[in-house]
Scaffold this motif. Structure first.
Motif, PDB file in Angstrom:
ATOM      1  N   LEU A 186       0.840  -1.205   0.000  1.00 59.74           N
ATOM      2  CA  LEU A 186       0.000   0.000   0.000  1.00 59.74           C
ATOM      3  C   LEU A 186       0.869   1.247   0.000  1.00 59.74           C
ATOM      4  O   LEU A 186       0.584   2.226  -0.704  1.00 59.74           O
ATOM      5  N   GLU A 187       1.938   1.203   0.775  1.00 60.84           N
ATOM      6  CA  GLU A 187       2.869   2.342   0.851  1.00 60.84           C
ATOM      7  C   GLU A 187       3.487   2.613  -0.519  1.00 60.84           C
ATOM      8  O   GLU A 187       3.749   3.762  -0.869  1.00 60.84           O
ATOM      9  N   ALA A 188       3.710   1.528  -1.281  1.00 60.17           N
ATOM     10  CA  ALA A 188       4.300   1.709  -2.614  1.00 60.17           C
ATOM     11  C   ALA A 188       3.286   2.351  -3.563  1.00 60.17           C
ATOM     12  O   ALA A 188       3.646   3.141  -4.432  1.00 60.17           O
ATOM     13  N   VAL A 189       1.994   2.034  -3.353  1.00 55.16           N
ATOM     14  CA  VAL A 189       0.954   2.566  -4.234  1.00 55.16           C
ATOM     15  C   VAL A 189       0.616   4.023  -3.880  1.00 55.16           C
ATOM     16  O   VAL A 189       0.433   4.865  -4.759  1.00 55.16           O
ATOM     17  N   CYS A 190       0.508   4.313  -2.583  1.00 56.93           N
ATOM     18  CA  CYS A 190       0.150   5.672  -2.124  1.00 56.93           C
ATOM     19  C   CYS A 190       1.207   6.161  -1.128  1.00 56.93           C
ATOM     20  O   CYS A 190       0.939   6.204   0.087  1.00 56.93           O
ATOM     21  N   PRO A 191       2.383   6.524  -1.588  1.00 53.23           N
ATOM     22  CA  PRO A 191       3.476   6.842  -0.665  1.00 53.23           C
ATOM     23  C   PRO A 191       3.127   7.970   0.306  1.00 53.23           C
ATOM     24  O   PRO A 191       2.645   9.024  -0.113  1.00 53.23           O
ATOM     25  N   GLY A 192       3.335   7.696   1.592  1.00 50.84           N
ATOM     26  CA  GLY A 192       3.109   8.714   2.629  1.00 50.84           C
ATOM     27  C   GLY A 192       1.646   8.952   2.950  1.00 50.84           C
ATOM     28  O   GLY A 192       1.324   9.821   3.757  1.00 50.84           O
ATOM     29  N   ARG A 193       0.751   8.181   2.305  1.00 49.57           N
ATOM     30  CA  ARG A 193      -0.677   8.430   2.549  1.00 49.57           C
ATOM     31  C   ARG A 193      -1.422   7.179   3.012  1.00 49.57           C
ATOM     32  O   ARG A 193      -2.576   6.965   2.678  1.00 49.57           O
ATOM     33  N   VAL A 194      -0.722   6.344   3.773  1.00 48.86           N
ATOM     34  CA  VAL A 194      -1.340   5.149   4.370  1.00 48.86           C
ATOM     35  C   VAL A 194      -1.112   5.220   5.871  1.00 48.86           C
ATOM     36  O   VAL A 194       0.022   5.421   6.316  1.00 48.86           O
ATOM     37  N   ARG A 195      -2.201   5.123   6.635  1.00 48.35           N
ATOM     38  CA  ARG A 195      -2.049   5.121   8.103  1.00 48.35           C
ATOM     39  C   ARG A 195      -2.647   3.844   8.666  1.00 48.35           C
ATOM     40  O   ARG A 195      -3.866   3.638   8.574  1.00 48.35           O
ATOM     41  N   PRO A 196      -1.798   2.968   9.238  1.00 51.44           N
ATOM     42  CA  PRO A 196      -2.339   1.742   9.836  1.00 51.44           C
ATOM     43  C   PRO A 196      -2.989   2.044  11.184  1.00 51.44           C
ATOM     44  O   PRO A 196      -2.562   2.978  11.882  1.00 51.44           O
ATOM     45  N   ASP A 197      -4.016   1.259  11.525  1.00 48.54           N
ATOM     46  CA  ASP A 197      -4.720   1.386  12.816  1.00 48.54           C
ATOM     47  C   ASP A 197      -5.152   2.811  13.126  1.00 48.54           C
ATOM     48  O   ASP A 197      -4.987   3.289  14.250  1.00 48.54           O
ATOM     49  N   GLU A 198      -5.694   3.464  12.140  1.00 53.48           N
ATOM     50  CA  GLU A 198      -6.071   4.882  12.329  1.00 53.48           C
ATOM     51  C   GLU A 198      -7.488   4.975  12.904  1.00 53.48           C
ATOM     52  O   GLU A 198      -8.439   4.466  12.305  1.00 53.48           O
ATOM     53  N   PRO A 199      -7.653   5.638  14.069  1.00 48.72           N
ATOM     54  CA  PRO A 199      -9.011   5.789  14.625  1.00 48.72           C
ATOM     55  C   PRO A 199      -9.916   6.545  13.647  1.00 48.72           C
ATOM     56  O   PRO A 199      -9.498   7.561  13.082  1.00 48.72           O
ATOM     57  N   LEU A 200     -11.136   6.032  13.475  1.00 43.78           N
ATOM     58  CA  LEU A 200     -12.029   6.634  12.482  1.00 43.78           C
ATOM     59  C   LEU A 200     -13.009   7.647  13.079  1.00 43.78           C
ATOM     60  O   LEU A 200     -13.625   8.409  12.332  1.00 43.78           O
ATOM     61  N   ALA A 201     -13.138   7.640  14.417  1.00 43.54           N
ATOM     62  CA  ALA A 201     -14.127   8.546  15.032  1.00 43.54           C
ATOM     63  C   ALA A 201     -13.977   9.990  14.538  1.00 43.54           C
ATOM     64  O   ALA A 201     -14.976  10.628  14.176  1.00 43.54           O
ATOM     65  N   PRO A 202     -12.754  10.533  14.458  1.00 46.14           N
ATOM     66  CA  PRO A 202     -12.635  11.927  14.010  1.00 46.14           C
ATOM     67  C   PRO A 202     -13.081  12.147  12.566  1.00 46.14           C
ATOM     68  O   PRO A 202     -13.319  13.282  12.159  1.00 46.14           O
ATOM     69  N   PHE A 203     -13.208  11.062  11.809  1.00 47.59           N
ATOM     70  CA  PHE A 203     -13.622  11.192  10.407  1.00 47.59           C
ATOM     71  C   PHE A 203     -15.128  11.060  10.246  1.00 47.59           C
ATOM     72  O   PHE A 203     -15.619  10.960   9.127  1.00 47.59           O
ATOM     73  N   THR A 204     -15.857  10.994  11.361  1.00 44.46           N
ATOM     74  CA  THR A 204     -17.318  10.878  11.265  1.00 44.46           C
ATOM     75  C   THR A 204     -17.978  12.039  12.005  1.00 44.46           C
ATOM     76  O   THR A 204     -17.400  12.607  12.932  1.00 44.46           O
ATOM     77  N   THR A 205     -19.201  12.383  11.597  1.00 50.61           N
ATOM     78  CA  THR A 205     -19.920  13.459  12.272  1.00 50.61           C
ATOM     79  C   THR A 205     -20.433  13.014  13.650  1.00 50.61           C
ATOM     80  O   THR A 205     -20.714  13.845  14.501  1.00 50.61           O
ATOM     81  N   TRP A 206     -20.575  11.708  13.857  1.00 50.59           N
ATOM     82  CA  TRP A 206     -21.002  11.173  15.151  1.00 50.59           C
ATOM     83  C   TRP A 206     -19.851  11.174  16.167  1.00 50.59           C
ATOM     84  O   TRP A 206     -20.060  11.022  17.358  1.00 50.59           O
ATOM     85  N   LYS A 207     -18.622  11.228  15.622  1.00 54.23           N
ATOM     86  CA  LYS A 207     -17.394  11.148  16.449  1.00 54.23           C
ATOM     87  C   LYS A 207     -17.356   9.807  17.207  1.00 54.23           C
ATOM     88  O   LYS A 207     -17.051   9.750  18.407  1.00 54.23           O
ATOM     89  N   ILE A 208     -17.722   8.769  16.473  1.00 55.48           N
ATOM     90  CA  ILE A 208     -17.778   7.416  17.046  1.00 55.48           C
ATOM     91  C   ILE A 208     -17.097   6.458  16.071  1.00 55.48           C
ATOM     92  O   ILE A 208     -17.232   6.625  14.853  1.00 55.48           O
TER      93      ILE A 208
END
Ligand SMILES: Cc1cc2nc3c(=O)[nH]c(=O)nc-3n(C[C@H](O)[C@H](O)[C@H](O)COP(=O)(O)OP(=O)(O)OC[C@H]3O[C@@H](n4cnc5c(N)ncnc54)[C@H](O)[C@@H]3O)c2cc1C
Length: 320
Positions: free
Chosen positions: A11-33
């Motif tokens: 994945l890093e080879a396909v999208c260099p610098g734009r892959v985050r493993p184990d990234e919490p998703l709550a901040p990416f939702t309007t519910w913050k959950i």
């Protein structure tokens, strides 16, 4: 190296610098959950999306597309596979003059709906006002056929460009798009990358007035700043989920830190640190009460990721 470690490297080879493993998703939702994504990936262009989808398919790993997270409930344990976000590189609007008063807008799927509404106002283009106050992206609005006050994305959409699960770009024109009530018939894994909306030249003051009246209506009927996921349940044919929930006495019910909004019964708000399990437990309770009182089984409008609603148990031939 573990199989997951190998995929991360690819994945890093396909999208260099734009892959985050184990990234919490709550901040990416309007519910913050929501728990973490195994891999959060932000492809920058079409080639990266194609390579990414092929990589996931070849490895038999799932992927999902997250817009602005205003219509998803993500489980507390998160989701496996890739969660793809279309970031600023996918946020653009270009106007093309058509015949007479008609204008076509080429729009990137990552464009916030608020930008589209603002573009319409600034350029005196009418038709998009109904999107005011919907906190989604163009991609999410197409996938959900978002709408309000009798208008939907379907009414404006001339064409969409997708990348299919096999990694093939595809343009579908208006006639080939099967929109329905809060849905678009996509194949699992299809990614909408852009689309064309039709607008008409209008008068700035009229556009502004219409938008203001819709904003006033939202303020009056929807919970203000409390994080939520919008309407939780779909309206059953000929009725309103909000009306049924209110009639079942569910307004204000609380589970953990989730609450059925006092203002709009079809909204569940996060009062602080609500977990997905609090929201699911409230949804199950609301469903049960509405079923008991009205005989209607409400279906979720929000998309459930990495979590599920318990199906109502059948007892002596009735649902309970
Ligand atoms: C306060 C509030 C008010 C709301 N009011 C309304 C309203 O009036 N009318 C209405 O219809 N909705 C409303 N919503 C719900 C929501 O905003 C819309 O459904 C919106 O269109 C979702 O967009 P999103 O980018 O947040 O999508 P997400 O929530 O991120 O995703 C929703 C679904 O779309 C899919 N998806 C997202 N982007 C893509 C893509 N590029 N390609 C393929 N699939 C994609 C996701 O995989 C997911 O299945 C409201 C929500 C809130 C929180």
């Amino acid at each position: 190296m573990s199989p997951a470690g190998k995929i991360l490297k690819q994945l890093e080879a396909v999208c260099p610098g734009r892959v985050r493993p184990d990234e919490p998703l709550a901040p990416f939702t309007t519910w913050k959950i929501g728990g973490p994504a195994q891999w959060l990936v932000a492809p920058r262009d079409l080639e990266e999306i194609i390579a990414l989808l092929r990589l996931m398919a070849e490895n038999g790993r799932p992927w999902r597309i997250l817009g602005r997270g205003s219509n998803v409930l993500i489980g507390d344990r998160g989701v496996s596979g890739a969660v793809i976000v279309l970031g600023p590189a996918w946020s653009w609007i270009k106007a093309r003059q058509r015949s007479g008063r008609s204008v076509h807008l080429d729009i990137g799927a990552g464009t916030p709906l608020a930008e589209i509404v603002r573009f319409g106002l600034q350029n005196e283009l009418t038709g998009m006002e109904f999107l005011v106050g919907i906190p989604g992206s163009a991609g999410g609005a197409w996938a959900m056929n978002a709408g309000s006050r009798g208008r939907e994305m379907k009414d404006l959409t001339m064409a969409l460009t997708l990348v299919t699960a096999g990694g093939k770009p595809l343009k579908r024109n208006r006639k080939a798009l099967d929109f329905g009530y809060r849905r678009l018939d996509l194949e699992p894994g299809d990614v909408i990358v852009s689309g064309v909306l039709r607008a008409v030249r209008g008068v700035k003051e009229d556009i502004a007035r219409q938008m203001q009246s819709l904003i006033r209506l939202r303020k009056k009927t929807q919970p203000g700043t409390d994080p939520s996921g919008g309407s939780v349940f779909r309206n059953p044919p000929g009725d309103s989920a909000g009306r049924l929930i209110e009639a079942s006495g569910c307004k204000g019910l609380i589970r953990g830190e989730a609450q059925v909004s006092e203002k709009h019964a079809n909204f569940i708000v996060n009062r602080g640190r609500a977990r997905a399990r609090d929201v699911l437990s409230l949804m199950a309770l609301v469903r049960k009460k509405v079923l008991e009182r009205s005989g209607v089984l409400l279906e979720p409008e929000v998309r459930l990721w990495g979590c599920a609603l318990p199906s109502p148990a059948r007892r002596s031939g009735t649902l309970s």
